[in-house]
Design a protein around this motif. Structure first.
Motif, PDB file in Angstrom:
ATOM      1  N   GLU A  23       9.727 -15.728 -27.777  1.00  0.00           N
ATOM      2  CA  GLU A  23       9.859 -14.400 -27.848  1.00  0.00           C
ATOM      3  C   GLU A  23       9.668 -13.921 -26.281  1.00  0.00           C
ATOM      4  O   GLU A  23       8.783 -13.761 -25.711  1.00  0.00           O
ATOM      5  N   GLY A  24      10.909 -13.077 -26.109  1.00  0.00           N
ATOM      6  CA  GLY A  24      10.867 -12.577 -24.501  1.00  0.00           C
ATOM      7  C   GLY A  24      10.731 -13.738 -23.796  1.00  0.00           C
ATOM      8  O   GLY A  24      11.530 -14.725 -23.805  1.00  0.00           O
ATOM      9  N   GLU A  25       9.738 -13.630 -22.555  1.00  0.00           N
ATOM     10  CA  GLU A  25       9.598 -14.792 -21.655  1.00  0.00           C
ATOM     11  C   GLU A  25       8.369 -15.807 -22.099  1.00  0.00           C
ATOM     12  O   GLU A  25       8.466 -16.782 -21.426  1.00  0.00           O
ATOM     13  N   ARG A  26       7.721 -15.694 -23.198  1.00  0.00           N
ATOM     14  CA  ARG A  26       6.743 -16.262 -23.608  1.00  0.00           C
ATOM     15  C   ARG A  26       6.972 -17.216 -24.734  1.00  0.00           C
ATOM     16  O   ARG A  26       8.035 -17.148 -25.346  1.00  0.00           O
ATOM     17  N   ILE A  27       6.119 -18.244 -24.965  1.00  0.00           N
ATOM     18  CA  ILE A  27       6.057 -19.075 -25.981  1.00  0.00           C
ATOM     19  C   ILE A  27       5.322 -18.271 -27.082  1.00  0.00           C
ATOM     20  O   ILE A  27       4.132 -18.022 -27.051  1.00  0.00           O
ATOM     21  N   LYS A 351       1.911 -18.768 -23.069  1.00  0.00           N
ATOM     22  CA  LYS A 351       2.296 -19.023 -21.696  1.00  0.00           C
ATOM     23  C   LYS A 351       3.802 -18.962 -21.510  1.00  0.00           C
ATOM     24  O   LYS A 351       4.449 -18.612 -22.415  1.00  0.00           O
ATOM     25  N   PHE A 352       4.189 -18.678 -20.275  1.00  0.00           N
ATOM     26  CA  PHE A 352       5.706 -18.450 -20.197  1.00  0.00           C
ATOM     27  C   PHE A 352       6.623 -19.713 -20.723  1.00  0.00           C
ATOM     28  O   PHE A 352       6.213 -20.691 -20.700  1.00  0.00           O
ATOM     29  N   ALA A 353       7.650 -19.356 -21.355  1.00  0.00           N
ATOM     30  CA  ALA A 353       8.404 -20.396 -21.941  1.00  0.00           C
ATOM     31  C   ALA A 353       9.471 -21.099 -21.055  1.00  0.00           C
ATOM     32  O   ALA A 353      10.657 -20.899 -20.736  1.00  0.00           O
ATOM     33  N   ASP A 354       8.620 -21.911 -19.977  1.00  0.00           N
ATOM     34  CA  ASP A 354       9.335 -22.816 -18.980  1.00  0.00           C
ATOM     35  C   ASP A 354       9.434 -24.125 -19.503  1.00  0.00           C
ATOM     36  O   ASP A 354       8.286 -24.707 -19.632  1.00  0.00           O
ATOM     37  N   LEU A 355      10.438 -24.692 -19.834  1.00  0.00           N
ATOM     38  CA  LEU A 355      10.587 -25.891 -20.637  1.00  0.00           C
ATOM     39  C   LEU A 355      11.741 -26.576 -20.155  1.00  0.00           C
ATOM     40  O   LEU A 355      12.781 -26.215 -19.709  1.00  0.00           O
ATOM     41  N   VAL A 356      11.547 -28.063 -20.180  1.00  0.00           N
ATOM     42  CA  VAL A 356      12.846 -29.136 -19.809  1.00  0.00           C
ATOM     43  C   VAL A 356      12.622 -29.868 -21.037  1.00  0.00           C
ATOM     44  O   VAL A 356      12.018 -30.645 -21.585  1.00  0.00           O
ATOM     45  N   VAL A 357      14.132 -30.044 -21.438  1.00  0.00           N
ATOM     46  CA  VAL A 357      14.282 -31.063 -22.387  1.00  0.00           C
ATOM     47  C   VAL A 357      15.126 -32.309 -21.964  1.00  0.00           C
ATOM     48  O   VAL A 357      16.051 -32.191 -21.171  1.00  0.00           O
ATOM     49  N   LEU A 358      14.378 -33.298 -22.097  1.00  0.00           N
ATOM     50  CA  LEU A 358      14.881 -34.628 -21.799  1.00  0.00           C
ATOM     51  C   LEU A 358      15.350 -35.559 -23.045  1.00  0.00           C
ATOM     52  O   LEU A 358      14.798 -35.499 -24.060  1.00  0.00           O
ATOM     53  N   ASN A 363      17.243 -38.167 -18.703  1.00  0.00           N
ATOM     54  CA  ASN A 363      18.328 -37.085 -18.499  1.00  0.00           C
ATOM     55  C   ASN A 363      17.739 -35.700 -18.842  1.00  0.00           C
ATOM     56  O   ASN A 363      17.402 -35.413 -19.983  1.00  0.00           O
ATOM     57  N   ILE A 364      18.241 -34.541 -18.051  1.00  0.00           N
ATOM     58  CA  ILE A 364      18.119 -33.255 -18.573  1.00  0.00           C
ATOM     59  C   ILE A 364      19.281 -32.765 -19.401  1.00  0.00           C
ATOM     60  O   ILE A 364      20.307 -32.750 -18.912  1.00  0.00           O
ATOM     61  N   LYS A 365      18.733 -32.477 -20.725  1.00  0.00           N
ATOM     62  CA  LYS A 365      19.570 -31.894 -21.493  1.00  0.00           C
ATOM     63  C   LYS A 365      19.717 -30.391 -21.691  1.00  0.00           C
ATOM     64  O   LYS A 365      20.636 -29.837 -21.920  1.00  0.00           O
ATOM     65  N   MET A 366      18.645 -29.774 -21.166  1.00  0.00           N
ATOM     66  CA  MET A 366      18.486 -28.287 -21.258  1.00  0.00           C
ATOM     67  C   MET A 366      17.070 -27.795 -20.386  1.00  0.00           C
ATOM     68  O   MET A 366      16.261 -28.671 -20.458  1.00  0.00           O
ATOM     69  N   VAL A 367      17.480 -26.671 -19.891  1.00  0.00           N
ATOM     70  CA  VAL A 367      16.245 -26.084 -19.063  1.00  0.00           C
ATOM     71  C   VAL A 367      15.932 -24.789 -19.816  1.00  0.00           C
ATOM     72  O   VAL A 367      17.110 -24.128 -19.545  1.00  0.00           O
ATOM     73  N   ILE A 368      14.878 -24.355 -20.047  1.00  0.00           N
ATOM     74  CA  ILE A 368      14.589 -22.880 -20.349  1.00  0.00           C
ATOM     75  C   ILE A 368      13.717 -22.380 -19.322  1.00  0.00           C
ATOM     76  O   ILE A 368      12.585 -23.119 -19.113  1.00  0.00           O
ATOM     77  N   ALA A 369      14.028 -21.354 -18.608  1.00  0.00           N
ATOM     78  CA  ALA A 369      13.173 -20.780 -17.628  1.00  0.00           C
ATOM     79  C   ALA A 369      12.887 -19.157 -18.311  1.00  0.00           C
ATOM     80  O   ALA A 369      13.896 -18.309 -18.416  1.00  0.00           O
ATOM     81  N   ARG A 370      11.695 -19.163 -18.305  1.00  0.00           N
ATOM     82  CA  ARG A 370      11.452 -17.643 -18.807  1.00  0.00           C
ATOM     83  C   ARG A 370      11.866 -17.035 -19.925  1.00  0.00           C
ATOM     84  O   ARG A 370      12.367 -16.011 -20.167  1.00  0.00           O
ATOM     85  N   GLY A 371      11.957 -18.160 -20.990  1.00  0.00           N
ATOM     86  CA  GLY A 371      12.442 -17.987 -22.048  1.00  0.00           C
ATOM     87  C   GLY A 371      14.134 -17.806 -22.350  1.00  0.00           C
ATOM     88  O   GLY A 371      14.650 -17.628 -23.466  1.00  0.00           O
ATOM     89  N   LYS A 372      14.827 -17.652 -21.350  1.00  0.00           N
ATOM     90  CA  LYS A 372      16.387 -17.854 -21.226  1.00  0.00           C
ATOM     91  C   LYS A 372      16.860 -19.443 -20.873  1.00  0.00           C
ATOM     92  O   LYS A 372      16.040 -20.098 -20.010  1.00  0.00           O
TER      93      LYS A 372
END
Length: 378
Positions: A23-27, A351-358, A363-372
């Motif tokens: 929600e917004g920038e956060r988990i 916490k901030f929604a800073d996520l890496v999907v492997l 391999n990196i499939k997706m990166v989410i930075a501050r919820g985007k």
């Protein structure tokens, strides 16, 4: 946004079957079953925290010491493609005025954040180092620790300095360590210190070691050196360049085993040639020659790296370091070193929604930075 059908690395760094909502920038929530308007199917993937690089000078032709907001924006946009969602632009041993300009530029980018990886503050590598262990730092600007000068830097940039390096055997080091450690993390670096001098420095406030093994005394059976002092002191975390070139893979395995899950920190220490083809580059005002991804000065001295955090994570897993420790070393451990672990470094509600999907091959499939969604390679 809801991420579904992936394994989530929770705040204990255990892989669990769960959904995650932002929600917004956060988990916002982590639960077995969540539903909403925007659902993303990540079947077969693993979601880990965004990587945190606390020692990075430059990449894709841009350098922190260029004091360019456009350059920092270029770095941030590139780094997020490598899974880095937070970083500390790192200065070199350059002139007083160049450091001031770099600090002011980083502060401007923190106030008006560019797209990509978030800037968390500055790492000052130099100028308070040993001339005998300067490595690729420029000798003419090396100086003894100067508390008043550093305090001026710190206050002048609004307190964004997160980490500062020092050679503790130099004149003025004790006062510097005791006072600077109340403001930020102080690191032992580019040092001629022996074991006893290093232990003394740890006792008065140093809690970090910069690029372990490089530009410091090594450990032998009769002279433990700085490396032995780090291994011997649970209060100290050590950052490690994991490109397989700076440190042999076998030594990396031993080092990560010795430091354990909570004291190992992965850094890139990359210079402006990172993300660029081989050729002639520059670091701290010195010409660097890059061949096969290895950066050296004309005399053969190693000059930073051309690697990135994602490549290092892949390297370490391939070298045999446990996946859990690798991810902690790229996320929560560096976040703790810069005292930002309340907001970044692990996957936890709030916490901030800073996520890496492997995927299964890392391999990196997706990166989410501050919820985007910043990167989408699905």
């Amino acid at each position: 946004m809801i991420l579904k059908n992936a394994k989530i690395m929770d705040d204990t760094f255990t892989l669990v079957d769960a959904c995650l909502s932002t929600e917004g920038e956060r988990i916002a929530d982590i639960a077995p079953d969540l539903h909403g308007e925007e659902e993303i199917d990540l079947t077969g993937c693993v979601v880990v925290p965004g990587f945190v690089d606390i020692h990075i000078h430059a990449c894709v032709g841009a350098d922190t010491c260029d004091a360019s907001t456009a350059g920092l924006a270029k770095m941030a946009a590139h780094l997020v493609t490598k899974g880095v969602t937070s970083f500390c632009p790192t200065t070199m041993t350059v002139s007083h005025e160049e450091i001031e300009d770099a600090l002011a530029t980083v502060k401007a980018c923190m106030d008006d954040r560019p797209f990509g990886a978030a800037i968390m503050g500055v790492n000052m590598e130099g100028p308070y180092i040993s001339i005998n262990k300067k490595g690729a730092q420029k000798g003419e600007y090396v100086k003894n620790p100067n508390w008043e000068e550093f305090k001026g830097f710190y206050d002048g940039c609004g307190g964004i300095i997160k980490l500062v390096d020092i050679a503790p055997e130099c004149e003025g080091a004790d006062e510097f360590i005791k006072k600077a450690s109340k403001l930020c993390t102080v690191s032992i670096a580019h040092t001629d210190a022996d074991y006893d001098q290093a232990k003394h420095a740890f006792n008065i406030g140093i809690t970090h070691a910069t690029h372990l093994y490089n530009a410091m005394s090594g450990m032998t059976h009769r002279s433990p050196g700085v490396v032995g002092a780090v291994f011997d002191d649970e209060r100290v975390r050590a950052e490690i360049i994991c490109d397989g070139f700076h440190i042999n893979p076998a030594v990396l395995r031993v080092t990560f085993r010795q430091l354990g899950e909570d004291r190992s920190v992965i850094v890139s220490d990359s210079m402006r040639a990172a993300g660029e083809p081989d050729g002639i580059s520059e670091l701290g005002g010195q010409t660097v020659y890059v061949k096969d991804g290895q950066a050296r000065l004309k005399d053969g001295t190693i000059a930073g790296s051309t690697t990135n955090m994602h490549q290092e994570v892949c390297n370490l897993v391939r070298f045999g370091v446990p996946f859990k420790q690798v991810i902690k070393s790229a996320t929560i451990n560096p976040a703790r070193e810069i005292h930002e672990d309340a907001d970044i470094g692990s996957i936890k509600v709030g916490k901030f929604a800073d996520l890496v999907v492997l995927d299964n091959d890392l391999n990196i499939k997706m990166v989410i930075a501050r919820g985007k969604i910043a990167v989408d390679n699905r």
